[in-house]
Design an enzyme around this catalytic site. Structure first.
Site, PDB file in Angstrom:
ATOM      1  N   TYR A  12      70.556 -40.965 -95.982  1.00 20.83           N
ATOM      2  CA  TYR A  12      70.700 -40.199 -94.739  1.00 20.83           C
ATOM      3  C   TYR A  12      70.825 -38.698 -94.993  1.00 20.83           C
ATOM      4  O   TYR A  12      71.553 -37.995 -94.319  1.00 20.83           O
ATOM      5  CB  TYR A  12      71.889 -40.730 -93.916  1.00 20.83           C
ATOM      6  N   ARG A  13      70.120 -38.258 -96.045  1.00 18.37           N
ATOM      7  CA  ARG A  13      70.069 -36.830 -96.407  1.00 18.37           C
ATOM      8  C   ARG A  13      71.419 -36.269 -96.838  1.00 18.37           C
ATOM      9  O   ARG A  13      71.629 -35.067 -96.841  1.00 18.37           O
ATOM     10  CB  ARG A  13      69.499 -35.985 -95.264  1.00 18.37           C
ATOM     11  N   LEU A  14      72.336 -37.152 -97.185  1.00 20.54           N
ATOM     12  CA  LEU A  14      73.627 -36.683 -97.704  1.00 20.54           C
ATOM     13  C   LEU A  14      73.507 -36.603 -99.223  1.00 20.54           C
ATOM     14  O   LEU A  14      74.081 -37.395 -99.963  1.00 20.54           O
ATOM     15  CB  LEU A  14      74.761 -37.611 -97.245  1.00 20.54           C
TER      16      LEU A  14
END
Ligand SMILES: Cc1cc2nc3c(=O)[nH]c(=O)nc-3n(C[C@H](O)[C@H](O)[C@H](O)COP(=O)(O)O)c2cc1C
Length: 214
Positions: free
Chosen positions: A192-194
């Protein structure tokens, strides 16, 4: 690219946290570990890196070159010093690089001042290249306009005949440059783009480390 030893007798991987790379204390050791993993994972040119330079007006430029050497002194690539990048480095001897390994979903960035390698280092690397690549390096006036491909091939044929089976000397303008990093950043894709990012900044002989928001 076979990674040169970081230092004689130094155990590989010391200073790298095996469970969480962002806790590693030694950016060179971490680089060596990630580079070795990339060489196993990437089918082609794991050592290909984008090299950014800027001209005398500060206008950035970028192209891919191969990382051909790495140790605690920095990152080495080889090129024609009379090329566009060579002229830019003469005017502004600083550069940035980025390696992106798609299958590992990793990125490493570095930036710093640039200096030429010694003639001995350049000779050794030039001598290690295939004979035809040495001839090609002499024949290519890299980044200058070329009328057509036959012109280049004629130059290659002429040089091949000139050197026959004898040694092919390194042209003085064909050499290597070393980027002495003042900053190195490691990036690993997260869900999740973390993503995980850690940035090392040179402070004298030491490095400070900070984790960054993705
Ligand atoms: C995968 C790959 C590897 C390359 N490796 C080098 C290299 O090691 N040295 C080099 O001078 N050019 C290399 N090139 C060519 C450069 O990208 C570029 O076209 C050339 O150096 C001229 O750049 P310049 O006009 O900015 O000086 C490579 C290109 C690719 C796509």
């Amino acid at each position: 690219m076979a990674i040169e030893r970081l230092r004689d007798g130094e155990p590989a991987g010391a200073g790298v946290d095996a469970t969480d790379f962002t806790l590693s204390s030694d950016p060179f050791a971490l680089f060596a570990v990630w580079m070795a993993e990339a060489e196993r994972a990437e089918p082609e040119d794991a050592n290909a890196m984008a090299l950014a330079t800027a001209d005398a007006d500060g206008l950035p430029d970028v192209r891919v070159v191969l990382l051909k050497g790495f140790d605690r002194r920095g990152f080495v690539f080889y090129t024609n010093a009379q090329s566009t990048k060579g002229e830019q480095l003469a005017a502004n001897p600083q550069a940035a690089l980025v390696l992106h390994w798609k299958s590992l979903r990793r990125q490493i960035r570095a930036r710093g001042p640039v200096s030429p390698v010694t003639p001995e280092e350049a000779d050794a690397y030039f001598a290690s290249r295939h004979r035809d690549s040495r001839i090609g390096a002499i024949a290519s006036q890299q980044s200058r306009p070329l009328a057509d491909r036959p012109t280049l091939m004629a130059a290659v044929a002429e040089l091949s005949a000139q050197y026959e089976d004898g040694p092919v000397p390194r042209p003085e303008h064909w050499t290597g440059f070393r980027i002495d990093p003042v900053r190195i950043e490691f990036w690993q894709n997260g869900d999740y783009r973390l993503h995980d990012r850690v940035r090392f900044t040179r402070e004298g002989d030491d490095w400070s480390r900070s984790r960054l928001y993705p």
